[in-house]
Design an enzyme around this catalytic site. Structure first.
Site, PDB file in Angstrom:
ATOM      1  N   LYS A 195       0.844  -1.201   0.000  1.00 61.94           N
ATOM      2  CA  LYS A 195       0.000   0.000   0.000  1.00 61.94           C
ATOM      3  C   LYS A 195       0.877   1.248   0.000  1.00 61.94           C
ATOM      4  CE  LYS A 195      -1.820   2.932   3.004  1.00 61.94           C
ATOM      5  NZ  LYS A 195      -1.903   4.124   2.166  1.00 61.94           N
ATOM      6  N   GLU A 270      10.660   1.373   9.803  1.00 62.92           N
ATOM      7  CA  GLU A 270      11.603   2.478   9.524  1.00 62.92           C
ATOM      8  C   GLU A 270      10.843   3.756   9.810  1.00 62.92           C
ATOM      9  OE1 GLU A 270      14.651   2.105   8.807  1.00 62.92           O
ATOM     10  OE2 GLU A 270      14.670  -0.020   8.280  1.00 62.92           O
ATOM     11  N   CYS A 304      13.503  11.340   6.259  1.00 58.58           N
ATOM     12  CA  CYS A 304      13.755  10.763   7.590  1.00 58.58           C
ATOM     13  C   CYS A 304      15.187  11.034   8.031  1.00 58.58           C
ATOM     14  CB  CYS A 304      13.465   9.260   7.568  1.00 58.58           C
ATOM     15  SG  CYS A 304      14.381   8.392   6.298  1.00 58.58           S
ATOM     16  N   GLU A 404      10.233  16.062  14.810  1.00 57.81           N
ATOM     17  CA  GLU A 404      10.562  16.069  13.390  1.00 57.81           C
ATOM     18  C   GLU A 404       9.741  17.166  12.700  1.00 57.81           C
ATOM     19  OE1 GLU A 404       9.338  12.423  11.590  1.00 57.81           O
ATOM     20  OE2 GLU A 404      11.219  12.210  10.520  1.00 57.81           O
TER      21      GLU A 404
HETATM   22  P1  NDP Z   1       2.569   8.197   7.923  1.00 63.49           P
HETATM   23  O1  NDP Z   1       3.035   7.417   9.078  1.00 63.49           O
HETATM   24  O2  NDP Z   1       1.482   9.167   8.122  1.00 63.49           O
HETATM   25  O3  NDP Z   1       2.071   7.229   6.754  1.00 63.49           O
HETATM   26  C1  NDP Z   1       2.874   6.198   6.229  1.00 63.49           C
HETATM   27  C2  NDP Z   1       1.996   5.154   5.570  1.00 63.49           C
HETATM   28  O4  NDP Z   1       1.193   4.535   6.567  1.00 63.49           O
HETATM   29  C3  NDP Z   1       1.008   5.746   4.562  1.00 63.49           C
HETATM   30  O5  NDP Z   1       0.857   4.824   3.502  1.00 63.49           O
HETATM   31  C4  NDP Z   1      -0.254   5.855   5.375  1.00 63.49           C
HETATM   32  O6  NDP Z   1      -1.425   5.864   4.599  1.00 63.49           O
HETATM   33  C5  NDP Z   1      -0.185   4.597   6.212  1.00 63.49           C
HETATM   34  N1  NDP Z   1      -0.997   4.605   7.423  1.00 63.49           N
HETATM   35  C6  NDP Z   1      -1.536   5.657   8.072  1.00 63.49           C
HETATM   36  N2  NDP Z   1      -2.221   5.224   9.158  1.00 63.49           N
HETATM   37  C7  NDP Z   1      -2.106   3.873   9.197  1.00 63.49           C
HETATM   38  C8  NDP Z   1      -2.557   2.847  10.087  1.00 63.49           C
HETATM   39  N3  NDP Z   1      -3.288   3.130  11.163  1.00 63.49           N
HETATM   40  N4  NDP Z   1      -2.226   1.582   9.829  1.00 63.49           N
HETATM   41  C9  NDP Z   1      -1.466   1.256   8.760  1.00 63.49           C
HETATM   42  N5  NDP Z   1      -1.014   2.183   7.878  1.00 63.49           N
HETATM   43  C10 NDP Z   1      -1.311   3.473   8.093  1.00 63.49           C
HETATM   44  O7  NDP Z   1       3.882   8.877   7.319  1.00 63.49           O
HETATM   45  P2  NDP Z   1       3.987   9.889   6.128  1.00 63.49           P
HETATM   46  O8  NDP Z   1       3.466   9.291   4.864  1.00 63.49           O
HETATM   47  O9  NDP Z   1       3.427  11.189   6.587  1.00 63.49           O
HETATM   48  O10 NDP Z   1       5.582   9.988   5.960  1.00 63.49           O
HETATM   49  C11 NDP Z   1       6.347  10.771   6.758  1.00 63.49           C
HETATM   50  C12 NDP Z   1       6.985   9.997   7.909  1.00 63.49           C
HETATM   51  O11 NDP Z   1       7.707   8.868   7.416  1.00 63.49           O
HETATM   52  C13 NDP Z   1       8.006  10.819   8.655  1.00 63.49           C
HETATM   53  O12 NDP Z   1       7.840  10.687  10.036  1.00 63.49           O
HETATM   54  C14 NDP Z   1       9.342  10.191   8.242  1.00 63.49           C
HETATM   55  O13 NDP Z   1      10.368  10.353   9.147  1.00 63.49           O
HETATM   56  C15 NDP Z   1       8.989   8.784   8.035  1.00 63.49           C
HETATM   57  N6  NDP Z   1       9.951   8.165   7.119  1.00 63.49           N
HETATM   58  C16 NDP Z   1      10.890   7.294   7.613  1.00 63.49           C
HETATM   59  C17 NDP Z   1      11.852   6.741   6.791  1.00 63.49           C
HETATM   60  C18 NDP Z   1      12.851   5.768   7.331  1.00 63.49           C
HETATM   61  O14 NDP Z   1      13.396   5.013   6.533  1.00 63.49           O
HETATM   62  N7  NDP Z   1      13.134   5.735   8.613  1.00 63.49           N
HETATM   63  C19 NDP Z   1      11.912   7.067   5.375  1.00 63.49           C
HETATM   64  C20 NDP Z   1      10.873   7.969   4.948  1.00 63.49           C
HETATM   65  C21 NDP Z   1       9.926   8.485   5.807  1.00 63.49           C
HETATM   66  P3  NDP Z   1      -2.061   7.235   4.011  1.00 63.49           P
HETATM   67  O15 NDP Z   1      -1.069   8.315   4.218  1.00 63.49           O
HETATM   68  O16 NDP Z   1      -2.294   6.904   2.593  1.00 63.49           O
HETATM   69  O17 NDP Z   1      -3.323   7.474   4.763  1.00 63.49           O
END
Ligand code: NDP
Length: 508
Positions: A195, A270, A304, A404
């Site tokens: 997803k 991650e 990140c 962050e």
């Molecule tokens: P989110 O945590 O908001 O979302 C990540 C994914 O999880 C999206 O596909 C989202 O769906 C989905 N999601 C949201 N709620 C749920 C749930 N309850 N259960 C399962 N899946 C869910 O992150 P962002 O997309 O806003 O990305 C930014 C964040 O990602 C930052 O905190 C960043 O640091 C972190 N990040 C970490 C990396 C690493 O390698 N450590 C690399 C890149 C980013 P949808 O948004 O479609 O609703």
């Protein structure tokens, strides 16, 4: 809104964009399918507002169908029974197809995420190489043996695929991040339901097309489009899912740990980072200042690994801050479709407002905004952009030093002694990456040992290689991607104890 003598790139695209929006569907059991509900959602370019894609909006029905397909493909051994060499062939084919479709994928990534086209191209090229690297691991799914258990026993340790994996990805590096997970899961022999973020679904769908073209058997990789709730949430609790591999925010990561606990599923996370770069007085300040500017503005700070916390010795703090501000003014912000641009648009208006709130809050907490601190108007574009922002006089207790921001906003904190620098660096709840700047190898080694982070860069920032593991400690995550560890995450261990001859002692 003042422009602070910044380097701005007005709308002047080097590439023409398609006038038609993409029509995205789910990939379930090898077929492209619309949602049962008939519902869709749209994605518009954050730089221009142009409609980029209209996607089928998945719900629990689509997740059920996708999980059933992945389960059947796994249980039917459609993929795991292929030799590593045959799995590698398909992964290499995908890599070649990514290269062949690089322009299309990069343009779509830029349109949906707002990142500069040159950066998107580099990411897609990097992703192809990750698929190639994972293919080499498919040849090497190996366990261990124990040959010293006595003359009548042989111990074998087999490595087997974990099973059906849910892969959930964020919006900031959509194609790269799915490529840090999926090829390793496939190399191990797993099947998957993927997803993408609802903000950046298109390039994952293109990847699905390339997987089909490369000959992946039906049901091995399924893609469901839609929102975290219900799609992501259902994918984490479903009884037929064996593992969840998630990249995203720490807040959602915690939800996933709680949701998967009742089924005791394997979880790999991650998550976020508040990554410190510590600069000692003997550092090469030209190099350090350039890497700091790269570290904070790359991907508009929506990264990140963003080097968002500079911890600098008080003797050089003023000089380093001046250099960083001067360099910040030279970084080209603006039209993502212009090749000169290094920093593009912010992903959404909500996220832009969040970045701005952090800056305003820091100002009221007593920090000084040396540069930027406001939204940015780019001539000819009506999307959202944010100024390069440098915040000084930050102290460890301020929100901006701990949370962050995920935007082009740098915090500068001063230290006096090495021990204080380590305390500050380790003072965050996160532990993704850290950096040290010093010409003294002992300082670098001492720092490397004492800092709590998954990756440490010494006199450099944010280099990355498929060969090297990546991941975080503390609230930055669980497990590792890339390198040999990337494969290991998707493997289970099975112990086999084999008796040689009729030597077993009767119990009764
Ligand atoms: P989110 O945590 O908001 O979302 C990540 C994914 O999880 C999206 O596909 C989202 O769906 C989905 N999601 C949201 N709620 C749920 C749930 N309850 N259960 C399962 N899946 C869910 O992150 P962002 O997309 O806003 O990305 C930014 C964040 O990602 C930052 O905190 C960043 O640091 C972190 N990040 C970490 C990396 C690493 O390698 N450590 C690399 C890149 C980013 P949808 O948004 O479609 O609703």
């Amino acid at each position: 809104m003042t422009n602070h003598d910044l380097t701005l790139i007005a709308a002047q695209p080097d590439i023409s964009v398609p006038s038609e929006a993409l029509n995205l569907k789910h990939l379930i059991d090898g077929l492209w399918t619309a949602s049962k509900s008939g519902k869709t959602f749209e994605r518009r370019s954050p730089a221009t507002g142009q409609l980029v894609s209209v996607a089928a909006m998945g719900g629990t029905e689509e997740v059920e169908a996708a999980v059933a397909a992945a389960r059947a493909a796994f249980d039917g051994r459609r993929w795991s029974d292929l030799s590593g060499r045959d799995r590698a062939k398909i992964l290499n084919r995908v890599a070649d197809l990514i290269d062949a479709n690089l322009d299309r994928i990069a343009l779509t990534e830029t349109m949906e995420s707002g990142k500069p086209i040159s950066q998107a191209e580099a990411e897609i090229e990097g992703a192809a190489n990750i698929w190639r690297y994972a293919a080499t691991l498919a040849w090497n799914v190996r366990g261990d043996s124990q040959n010293a258990l006595g003359p009548d026993m042989l111990g074998l340790v087999l490595k087997e695929p974990v099973g059906v994996v849910s892969i959930i990805t964020p919006w900031n590096f959509p194609f790269l991040i799915v490529s840090q997970k999926l090829p390793f899961a496939l190399a191990a022999g797993c099947t998957a339901v993927v997803k993408p973020s609802e903000l950046t679904s298109s390039t994952t769908v293109i990847l699905g097309e390339l997987l089909v073209e490369a000959g992946i058997p039906a049901g091995v990789v399924n893609i469901v489009l839609g929102f975290g709730d219900p799609v992501g949430a259902t994918m984490t609790v479903h009884r037929d899912i064996d593992m969840v591999s998630f990249t995203g925010s720490t807040a959602v990561g915690k939800t996933i740990v709680a949701a998967t606990s009742s089924g005791i599923k394997k979880v790999s996370l991650e998550l976020g980072g508040k990554n410190p770069q510590v600069v000692f007085p003997d550092a090469d300040l030209d190099q350090a200042a350039d890497a700091i500017v790269f570290g904070i503005y790359f991907n508009a700070g929506e990264c990140c690994n963003s080097g968002s916390r500079i911890i600098v010795h008080e003797d050089i703090a003023a000089e380093l801050s001046e250099r960083v501000v001067a360099l910040s003014r030279k970084v080209p912000f603006g039209d993502p479709l212009n090749r000169k641009t290094k920093v593009g648009a912010i992903i959404s208006t909500q996220h832009q407002a969040k970045i701005d709130r952090y800056v305003k809050e820091a100002r009221s907490a007593g920090a000084d905004i040396l540069l930027g601190g406001e939204g940015l108007k780019i001539d000819g574009l009506n999307g959202q952009f944010y100024q390069p922002t440098v915040v000084t006089d930050v102290t460890a207790d301020m929100t901006i030093a701990n949370e962050e921001v995920f935007g082009p906003v740098l915090s500068i904190i001063k230290f006096k002694t090495f021990d204080e620098a380590i305390t500050l660096a380790n003072g965050s709840a996160y532990g993704l990456s850290a950096g040290v700047w010093s010409k003294d190898i002992s300082t670098c080694l001492d720092f490397t040992r004492k800092v709590r982070a998954g990756t440490v860069w010494t006199n450099t920032w944010m280099d990355g290689y498929p060969e090297l593991p990546f991941g975080g400690v503390k609230e930055s995550g669980l497990g590792r991607e890339l390198g040999p560890n990337g494969l290991e995450e998707f493997l289970e261990t099975k112990t086999v104890q084999m008796r040689i001859g009729d030597t077993r002692q009767m119990w009764v």
